[in-house]
Design a protein around this motif. Structure first.
Motif, mmCIF file in Angstrom:
data_model
loop_
_atom_site.group_PDB
_atom_site.id
_atom_site.type_symbol
_atom_site.label_atom_id
_atom_site.label_comp_id
_atom_site.label_asym_id
_atom_site.label_seq_id
_atom_site.Cartn_x
_atom_site.Cartn_y
_atom_site.Cartn_z
ATOM 1 N N GLY A 65 41.356 33.226 42.144
ATOM 2 C CA GLY A 65 40.641 32.614 43.257
ATOM 3 C C GLY A 65 39.352 33.337 43.573
ATOM 4 O O GLY A 65 39.012 34.347 42.951
ATOM 5 N N PRO A 66 38.607 32.854 44.563
ATOM 6 C CA PRO A 66 37.315 33.450 44.913
ATOM 7 C C PRO A 66 37.484 34.846 45.497
ATOM 8 O O PRO A 66 38.511 35.170 46.105
ATOM 9 C CB PRO A 66 36.750 32.478 45.957
ATOM 10 N N SER A 118 39.015 41.333 45.469
ATOM 11 C CA SER A 118 37.895 40.931 44.637
ATOM 12 C C SER A 118 38.267 41.227 43.197
ATOM 13 O O SER A 118 38.278 42.383 42.772
ATOM 14 C CB SER A 118 36.641 41.715 45.053
ATOM 15 N N PRO A 119 38.616 40.200 42.407
ATOM 16 C CA PRO A 119 39.104 40.423 41.036
ATOM 17 C C PRO A 119 38.156 41.284 40.214
ATOM 18 O O PRO A 119 36.932 41.191 40.356
ATOM 19 C CB PRO A 119 39.212 39.006 40.469
ATOM 20 N N SER A 120 38.731 42.104 39.349
ATOM 21 C CA SER A 120 37.896 43.056 38.609
ATOM 22 C C SER A 120 38.437 43.329 37.225
ATOM 23 O O SER A 120 39.620 43.138 36.932
ATOM 24 C CB SER A 120 37.791 44.378 39.377
ATOM 25 N N PRO A 136 31.666 35.903 39.901
ATOM 26 C CA PRO A 136 31.791 37.065 40.799
ATOM 27 C C PRO A 136 32.884 38.058 40.414
ATOM 28 O O PRO A 136 33.173 38.976 41.168
ATOM 29 C CB PRO A 136 32.135 36.409 42.134
ATOM 30 N N ILE A 137 33.525 37.867 39.241
ATOM 31 C CA ILE A 137 34.470 38.895 38.787
ATOM 32 C C ILE A 137 33.682 40.170 38.528
ATOM 33 O O ILE A 137 32.653 40.165 37.856
ATOM 34 C CB ILE A 137 35.212 38.438 37.521
ATOM 35 N N ARG A 138 34.153 41.267 39.060
ATOM 36 C CA ARG A 138 33.439 42.534 38.940
ATOM 37 C C ARG A 138 33.863 43.253 37.663
ATOM 38 O O ARG A 138 35.025 43.182 37.253
ATOM 39 C CB ARG A 138 33.731 43.421 40.155
ATOM 40 N N VAL A 139 32.913 43.944 37.033
ATOM 41 C CA VAL A 139 33.207 44.687 35.801
ATOM 42 C C VAL A 139 32.563 46.067 35.898
ATOM 43 O O VAL A 139 31.364 46.176 36.186
ATOM 44 C CB VAL A 139 32.675 43.957 34.555
#
Length: 272
Positions: free
Chosen positions: A150-151, A157-159, A199-202
């Motif tokens: 999801g958002p 916050s998915p990463s 917006p997936i963080r890496v």
């Protein structure tokens, strides 16, 4: 006037997949995640090592049910690596796992150092497969699970967190050319993926010398001398411990404001 809010536990009930999570740093990260209420999914090349790690973690946290720690075999070093990753995806779905909040890539062979004149196309490819090629293939096939989370919100916050090394910043004499190139490429990949997958963080965690099984190729006396000599020059007075380094991975997962960064945890080695 802003009010003080109760600090959220951003890892409680979150699903975290640790690729090659049965090594020293992986076990420490898994333990830290369980202590924060996360659900941990591990992969390992060998079923016996996977079973042993799951068993140890459940003994450390007897209040957790078996559903909090699960594991799957995944061989990242074979020529059929992409098929192996596809099988992992199939098995995850078969077991009802359709989303992941965080993905951590920890895979790495025992450190392969080569003198420049000894580097061949074969040794280059072998050194790169587990650390970089398989990393990108895992992300390729697992990104739908992260998107399904999801958002991004302030709570989660998915990463994706990759694992590099401090040799990308500070060269080491004696055969580290391939490893320096691999570590630097992971830093670059994280920055690029942070844009491509937003917006997936890496991010990338870049450990310095840490007492793990990556040094298992050295005999015990040589390894102890390496650590002792390093401790004499490091500002912290000691080489890193896996529990120290685990905190860097937790920070990458919990701080929803960080992406495209290299998180350095190296005992201050860049200062000397």
């Amino acid at each position: 006037m802003s009010t003080i809010q109760r600090h959220p536990d951003k890892l409680a009930d979150r699903s975290v997949l640790l690729i090659a999570g049965t090594g020293g740093i992986g076990k420490a990260v898994a333990s830290a995640l369980l202590s924060r209420g996360a659900k941990v999914i591990l992969t390992s090349t060998r079923q016996a090592k996977l079973d042993d790690t799951v068993s140890q973690l459940l003994q450390l946290y007897p209040e957790k049910s078996a559903s909090h720690v699960t594991g799957y075999t995944l061989d990242l070093g074979s020529q059929s690596v992409e098929d192996n990753i596809k099988t992992l995806v199939t098995n995850l779905k078969k077991d009802g796992i359709t989303k992941l909040d965080h993905l951590i890539y920890l895979a790495g062979d025992p450190l392969p150092t080569f003198a420049l004149e000894d580097i061949t196309l074969e040794s280059w490819a072998k050194a790169s497969q587990v650390r970089t090629i398989s990393c990108i293939l895992c992300i390729k096939h697992l990104i739908p699970f992260l998107r399904a989370a999801g958002p991004a919100t302030a709570q989660c916050s998915p990463s994706i967190t990759l694992t590099g090394g401090s040799v990308s910043d500070k060269p080491i004499p004696g055969g580290w050319t391939l490893l320096a190139m691999i570590a630097a490429s992971l830093n670059g990949a994280a920055r690029q993926l942070a844009l491509d997958l937003k917006p997936i963080r890496v991010n990338t965690v870049a450990p310095g010398i840490v007492d793990t099984d990556l040094w298992s190729g050295m005999d015990e006396a040589a390894r102890n001398k390496l650590f002792d000599d390093a401790a004499k020059t490091l500002p912290t007075g000691r080489v890193g411990d896996v529990q120290d380094v685990a905190e860097s991975y937790l920070w990458c997962m919990c701080d929803g404001n960080v992406t495209g960064e290299v998180v350095r945890t190296n005992s201050g080695s860049l200062l000397v």
